[in-house]
Design an enzyme around this catalytic site. Structure first.
Site, PDB file in Angstrom:
ATOM      1  N   ASP A  99      38.487  39.893  36.921  1.00 48.28           N
ATOM      2  CA  ASP A  99      38.732  40.733  38.092  1.00 48.28           C
ATOM      3  C   ASP A  99      40.206  41.114  38.175  1.00 48.28           C
ATOM      4  O   ASP A  99      40.544  42.241  38.522  1.00 48.28           O
ATOM      5  CB  ASP A  99      38.280  40.037  39.390  1.00 48.28           C
ATOM      6  CG  ASP A  99      38.864  38.645  39.539  1.00 48.28           C
ATOM      7  OD1 ASP A  99      38.947  37.927  38.541  1.00 48.28           O
ATOM      8  OD2 ASP A  99      39.246  38.270  40.668  1.00 48.28           O
ATOM      9  N   ASP A 102      47.057  38.397  36.844  1.00 51.99           N
ATOM     10  CA  ASP A 102      48.179  38.241  37.767  1.00 51.99           C
ATOM     11  C   ASP A 102      49.349  37.628  36.978  1.00 51.99           C
ATOM     12  O   ASP A 102      50.056  38.335  36.264  1.00 51.99           O
ATOM     13  CB  ASP A 102      47.678  37.338  38.907  1.00 51.99           C
ATOM     14  CG  ASP A 102      48.597  37.296  40.103  1.00 51.99           C
ATOM     15  OD1 ASP A 102      49.810  37.230  39.905  1.00 51.99           O
ATOM     16  OD2 ASP A 102      48.117  37.306  41.243  1.00 51.99           O
ATOM     17  N   LYS A 130      48.105  43.227  37.827  1.00 51.72           N
ATOM     18  CA  LYS A 130      49.268  43.078  38.713  1.00 51.72           C
ATOM     19  C   LYS A 130      50.477  42.743  37.854  1.00 51.72           C
ATOM     20  O   LYS A 130      50.942  41.596  37.821  1.00 51.72           O
ATOM     21  CB  LYS A 130      48.983  41.933  39.697  1.00 51.72           C
ATOM     22  CG  LYS A 130      49.555  42.102  41.072  1.00 51.72           C
ATOM     23  CD  LYS A 130      49.297  40.854  41.897  1.00 51.72           C
ATOM     24  CE  LYS A 130      48.563  41.161  43.154  1.00 51.72           C
ATOM     25  NZ  LYS A 130      48.511  40.010  44.080  1.00 51.72           N
TER      26      LYS A 130
HETATM   27  C1  PRP Z   1      41.818  34.397  39.746  1.00 57.14           C
HETATM   28  C2  PRP Z   1      41.245  35.567  38.951  1.00 57.14           C
HETATM   29  C3  PRP Z   1      41.726  35.315  37.550  1.00 57.14           C
HETATM   30  C4  PRP Z   1      43.025  34.561  37.749  1.00 57.14           C
HETATM   31  C5  PRP Z   1      44.176  35.470  37.506  1.00 57.14           C
HETATM   32  O1  PRP Z   1      40.953  33.320  39.666  1.00 57.14           O
HETATM   33  O2  PRP Z   1      39.842  35.604  39.025  1.00 57.14           O
HETATM   34  O3  PRP Z   1      40.812  34.531  36.804  1.00 57.14           O
HETATM   35  O4  PRP Z   1      43.035  34.106  39.093  1.00 57.14           O
HETATM   36  O5  PRP Z   1      45.381  34.843  37.837  1.00 57.14           O
HETATM   37  P1  PRP Z   1      46.498  34.497  36.770  1.00 57.14           P
HETATM   38  O6  PRP Z   1      46.700  35.727  35.927  1.00 57.14           O
HETATM   39  O7  PRP Z   1      47.695  34.196  37.634  1.00 57.14           O
HETATM   40  O8  PRP Z   1      46.065  33.320  35.978  1.00 57.14           O
HETATM   41  P2  PRP Z   1      41.056  32.031  40.613  1.00 57.14           P
HETATM   42  O9  PRP Z   1      41.741  30.933  39.872  1.00 57.14           O
HETATM   43  O10 PRP Z   1      41.622  32.428  41.939  1.00 57.14           O
HETATM   44  O11 PRP Z   1      39.533  31.623  40.777  1.00 57.14           O
HETATM   45  P3  PRP Z   1      38.323  32.537  41.281  1.00 57.14           P
HETATM   46  O12 PRP Z   1      38.027  33.538  40.192  1.00 57.14           O
HETATM   47  O13 PRP Z   1      37.209  31.576  41.478  1.00 57.14           O
HETATM   48  O14 PRP Z   1      38.746  33.218  42.566  1.00 57.14           O
END
Ligand code: PRP
Length: 179
Positions: A99, A102, A130
């Site tokens: 999704d 970041d 992002k």
């Molecule tokens: C979110 C998103 C990505 C990750 C990106 O997952 O779904 O997998 O963070 O962030 P990064 O680039 O800083 O690693 P999260 O860990 O929040 O779990 P979720 O998908 O269950 O919301």
């Protein structure tokens, strides 16, 4: 609109139009192959389901739950595998569906892991990118939308497990997550 939202960032129609474009890109790239589409749960669930249904190429599906945020708004930088894939990726053309990219820590870890397990190819499609928050040098092969340093929710993305079920993406008011 929910009182906790500043504004809508992407409408359902805007998202679905980009889903079709991403599916077309994947169809062109994987024509004649049978790739393994991997959903990184929970965030990618909506995008994953819409994307594989919009594709014409037959794909197999697998799921991995990985978490780095917990209930915080900042990435911990240490993504944890909560649930691993069911199938082997050895010799497979893997399409990793995210999704959001970041900090990049999650993607970095998953690339290392799945390429290390012998994936034949590793292609990343993300709904959102992002780049302003990137901590490690990595990017998706295909990204649908770029987003600034704002807290966005909906269409799989959560704030403390809320709002994942929305068909659109909204910007959360700062006072909601800074209180
Ligand atoms: C979110 C998103 C990505 C990750 C990106 O997952 O779904 O997998 O963070 O962030 P990064 O680039 O800083 O690693 P999260 O860990 O929040 O779990 P979720 O998908 O269950 O919301």
């Amino acid at each position: 609109m929910n009182e906790n939202f500043d504004r809508i960032f992407l409408t359902e129609d805007q998202i679905q139009a980009k889903v079709k474009e991403a599916a077309k890109w994947l169809d062109e790239r994987f024509a004649g192959k049978q790739p393994l589409a991997v959903s990184v749960l929970k965030g990618s669930v909506m995008f994953f389901c819409d994307l594989v249904r919009a594709m014409h190429t037959p794909v197999q599906l697998d799921f991995m739950t990985i978490s780095s945020y917990g209930s915080s708004t900042q990435s911990s930088g240490v993504p944890k595998i909560v649930m691993d894939l069911a199938a082997s990726v050895e010799g497979r053309d893997v399409i990793l569906i995210e999704d959001i990219v970041d900090s990049g820590h999650t993607l970095y870890k998953l690339r290392d892991l799945l390429v290390g397990r012998g994936a034949k190819s590793f292609t990343v499609v993300t709904l959102l990118d992002k780049p302003s928050r990137r901590k490690v040098d990595i990017k998706a092969d295909y990204s649908c939308f770029e987003v600034g340093d704002e807290f966005i929710v909906g269409y799989g993305l959560d704030y403390d497990q809320q709002y994942r079920d929305l068909p659109y993406i909204a910007i959360l008011k700062r006072e909601v997550y800074e209180k």
